[in-house]
Enzyme design. Structure first.
Site, short mmCIF file in Angstrom:
data_model
loop_
_atom_site.label_atom_id
_atom_site.label_comp_id
_atom_site.label_asym_id
_atom_site.label_seq_id
_atom_site.Cartn_x
_atom_site.Cartn_y
_atom_site.Cartn_z
N ASP A 63 7.21 -14.97 -51.59
CA ASP A 63 8.46 -14.45 -51.01
C ASP A 63 9.36 -13.88 -52.09
O ASP A 63 9.23 -14.18 -53.29
CB ASP A 63 9.16 -15.63 -50.29
CG ASP A 63 10.02 -15.19 -49.12
OD1 ASP A 63 10.34 -13.99 -49.03
OD2 ASP A 63 10.38 -16.06 -48.31
N ASP B 225 11.35 -10.71 -40.64
CA ASP B 225 11.85 -12.02 -40.20
C ASP B 225 12.22 -11.97 -38.73
O ASP B 225 12.50 -13.01 -38.13
CB ASP B 225 13.06 -12.43 -41.03
CG ASP B 225 12.66 -13.06 -42.35
OD1 ASP B 225 11.46 -13.30 -42.55
OD2 ASP B 225 13.55 -13.31 -43.19
C1 DGJ Z 1 12.16 -15.56 -45.86
C2 DGJ Z 1 10.86 -15.40 -45.14
O1 DGJ Z 1 10.75 -14.12 -44.62
C3 DGJ Z 1 10.73 -16.49 -44.09
O2 DGJ Z 1 9.56 -16.30 -43.34
C4 DGJ Z 1 10.72 -17.81 -44.79
O3 DGJ Z 1 9.60 -17.93 -45.60
C5 DGJ Z 1 12.00 -17.97 -45.60
N1 DGJ Z 1 12.20 -16.87 -46.49
C6 DGJ Z 1 11.96 -19.24 -46.39
O4 DGJ Z 1 13.03 -19.39 -47.21
#
Ligand code: DGJ
Length: 728
Positions: A471, A542
């Site tokens: 991430d 997201d």
């Molecule tokens: C952002 C990601 O896109 C989410 O799916 C998740 O992993 C969060 N970060 C976790 O902090």
């Protein structure tokens, strides 16, 4: 014996017929780059200036092309400035977007590149250029992906002068388009939770810049473009391209005053300054370009095929992506061994093949204020380390995956307490935090090595981690690089990404069984650079709200293969407060690579039953979705029904997806003609609900493509999947 003679004869015949992908026509100073269905031609004129000639459908007859001649002068322009450049240095009376802009040690800022030599090695052509009197060399590299119908370009700039040369713009390529009147530009734009939405607008005089100044690819604009002058999804000419770079990039789409449409792209020249010491060189990122004579649908299929067969880590032997479960939306940071164990048990019952534990498992990570940088297991949450959970997950027949965000650091972390100087920042200046975190300056080799060491150790200590969700949850600010000379500090934009790639590449080499997902708070790092043998899939957004996803996924599919598009089924109400049926949510996800991200502790027995049925259905059709050909039938931007059709690579199975947003005025059944079938093929229909209205259970390709499929979709957020198996 007879067989050997026959094989030899076939080989001779093939050798006689096979054409090289790159042809050099010396009497016309012309190169022809040929893929299966396209030709790209350029040459050099009497000044030895590289001049574009042709890009479009395949024209193999070299006699058709005239020798390259420079254009005439025009009022307020010179012949040099009017030339449709393949790659222009900024200099002379040239006012269009340059591919290269340089300042020499003595302040001289005029650049005029001329042909020196060239070399053809297999499918790669390199053309060496040099300034008219300074020893600044540029090599243009063209790789012809014959079967994939793509040309890959980049440039290498080399300083052979005795002083420093400051590059102020270094582009990978310029793609000149034929003069076809007014073009329309298609591109992908959005923001966090609204990535990759398809936008279309006319190309008007001047420069339209698509770019990222954020240090990574960005949610806001994606490095893909397409240009057409009257094409649609299934017909007409489309020129398209994509940059392979996960940092600051720029694509400038330009209609010049002389009527040329051209696209120039590479490193973003915003805040760019790359000093080349004598002997140094800089290579720009790959810029892929393609042409489709069958509209946007074929343009996308070209990209999808290329990614699957030439870029992805499993390209030599493509494997379907597993169905995964991810804990994030269920637990957020509240992960612990008992909780994850329960979720894993339930995920296994659904048929998940990979269990991924998301954020919250390490350091003092109880919310997003602390812990980033401290990649040791939180002993309170996991008193038995990760091993107990991993063993449990493996025991359930699932592989185990883990979330990491290795480029980031919280002020509240042991790493920051020890190395606050490792952060991207200007000395003594504010450090703006995004999601309470700062960025580790991975442009520094010592920081890069540290981060690699942490990940390498984690994977060595836990050999049963088979997947990382990597991430990156903020973009750059105050992009300082304190410990290098001031004149080199802007190199951070390039060096950071290169070193991030270095970590991915080394991890892939050392831990080849570990699969990686590129995530950046959703779809912030999706591009051909990260997909090039670095990651197996990307996190699309997201925003997992199924209705919104239709548009995000449509845009995504313009450039990127369904296989890499991670799509979770999550709980409702979701974003927008919207509530859609579980079946609808599953079926939207099934158009890519399925994951489940809901809190299974809240799923009823009926939800679990339906979920297991949907996962089983997906496993039946996923090869078709992931490795087949996508035909976008009805766009979510255009009506109340959205529909996609996937035809398996071998043509045996095809799958129709259809979604109704809101029925109005008691409108009747939707009739959807499909595409890509064999007209005389016979297809046995398999419905999973009662929404398929055609009476016959076997139908011909001709009927399905001309008459169409009749579907009984009703009310709000209705959906269906119909599977066709070819029986003749
Ligand atoms: C952002 C990601 O896109 C989410 O799916 C998740 O992993 C969060 N970060 C976790 O902090």
């Amino acid at each position: 014996m007879k067989r050997t003679i026959l094989l030899a004869a076939v080989a001779c015949l093939f050798a006689a017929v096979a054409q090289p992908a790159i042809k050099w026509v010396p009497e016309k100073q012309l190169w022809l780059l040929e893929t299966d269905h396209t030709t790209y031609a350029f040459g050099y004129n009497e000044r030895k200036q590289l001049q574009h000639v042709y890009w479009g459908g395949r024209v193999s007859r070299t006699d058709d092309f005239a020798a390259v001649k420079a254009p005439r002068d025009y009022a307020f322009e010179t012949s040099e400035g009017m030339t449709p450049d393949e790659y222009s240095g900024w200099g002379g009376m040239r006012y269009d977007e340059p591919a290269l802009k340089a300042t020499f040690a003595d302040g001289m800022r005029d650049l005029a590149l001329r042909y020196v030599s060239h070399q053809i090695t297999g499918d790669t052509l390199s053309v060496r250029l040099k300034d008219i009197d300074r020893d600044l060399f540029v090599t243009l590299l063209y790789t012809v992906h014959e079967k994939s119908d793509l040309v890959e370009r980049h440039s290498k700039i080399e300083n052979r002068t005795k002083g420093k040369v400051l590059l102020e713009s270094a582009q990978s390529a310029t793609w000149p388009l034929p003069n076809r009147g007014q073009y329309r530009l298609s591109y992908l734009a959005g923001r966090w939770a609204g990535e990759t939405q398809l936008i279309r607008e006319p190309v008007t005089p001047g420069v339209r810049v698509l770019d990222s100044r954020r240090g990574n690819t960005s949610h806001q604009l994606n490095p893909w473009f397409a240009l057409d002058a009257g094409a649609d999804e299934n017909s007409g000419a489309v020129w398209f391209g994509a940059l392979a770079w996960s940092g600051n990039w720029k694509i400038a789409v330009e209609l010049t005053s002389n009527g040329f449409t051209r696209v120039t792209g590479g490193f973003n020249d915003f805040d760019f300054g790359y000093n080349l010491a004598p002997g140094d060189s800089l290579e720009t990122p790959a810029f892929y370009g393609g042409y489709s004579s069958h509209g946007f649908g074929e343009a996308s299929r070209i990209m999808h095929r290329f990614e699957r067969t030439q870029l992805l880590p499993d390209r030599a032997d493509p494997k379907p992506r597993p169905v995964l479960y991810n804990s994030w939306e269920a637990t957020e940071f509240a992960v612990d061994e008992p909780g994850q164990t329960v979720l894993a048990d339930k995920a296994a019952k659904l048929g998940a093949e990979m269990f991924v534990m998301d954020d919250g498992w390490f350091g003092a990570r109880n919310d997003d204020h602390a812990g980033l940088g401290d990649w040791t297991v939180n002993p309170k949450k996991f008193p038995n380390g990760l091993k107990a959970l991993i063993d449990h997950v493996n025991g359930l027949g699932m592989r185990f995956g883990l979330w990491v965000e290795p480029e980031m650091i919280n002020a509240d972390s042991n790493l920051y307490r020890a190395h606050s100087d490792w952060v991207v920042s200007f000395d003594g200046r504010r450090r703006t935090e995004g999601r309470n975190q700062m960025i580790l300056n991975i442009a520094r080799n010592d920081v890069r090595d540290y981060v690699y060491g942490v990940l390498d150790k984690m994977l060595k200590d836990n050999p049963n981690i088979s997947f990382l969700k990597w991430d990156m949850n903020r973009h750059f600010s105050e992009p300082g690089w304190a410990n290098v000379p001031v004149e080199d500090q802007k190199k951070i934009w390039v060096a950071y990404v290169r070193n991030v790639y270095w970590i991915f590449d080394r991890l892939r080499a050392e831990h080849s069984k570990v699969e990686i997902e590129s995530c950046s708070g959703g779809g912030g790092r999706i591009d051909l650079g990260i997909l090039n043998n670095r990651v197996h899939q990307v996190w699309t957004s997201d925003n997992t709200e199924a209705f919104d996803r239709l548009k995000i996924q449509e845009g995504f599919s313009m450039a990127y293969a369904p296989k890499v598009m991670m799509a979770w089924v999550t709980d409702v109400p979701n974003m927008n407060g919207r509530v859609t049926p579980l079946r609808y949510r599953f079926q939207v996800s099934m158009m890519g690579s399925v994951g489940v991200g809901g809190n299974l502790n809240h799923w009823s027995a009926d939800d679990m039953k339906l979920g297991a049925e949907m996962v089983a259905l997906y496993k039946d059709i996923r090869l078709t979705v992931q490795h087949g050909n996508l035909y976008r039938l009805l766009s979510p931007r255009e009506g109340e029904v959205t529909s996609n059709f996937y035809v398996g690579a071998d043509g045996k199975q095809s799958v129709l997806f259809a979604f109704l947003d809101h029925q109005q005025f008691n409108r009747g059944a939707a009739v959807i003609p499909v595409r890509g079938l064999q007209a005389d093929g016979l297809y046995k229909v398999r419905t999973i609900d009662n929404k398929f209205l055609n009476k016959q259970d076997t139908l011909s390709g001709a009927y399905l493509m001309n008459n169409g499929v009749q579907l009984d979709l009703k009310g709000d957020y209705d959906s269906t999947v119909v599977v066709f198996e070819k029986v003749n």
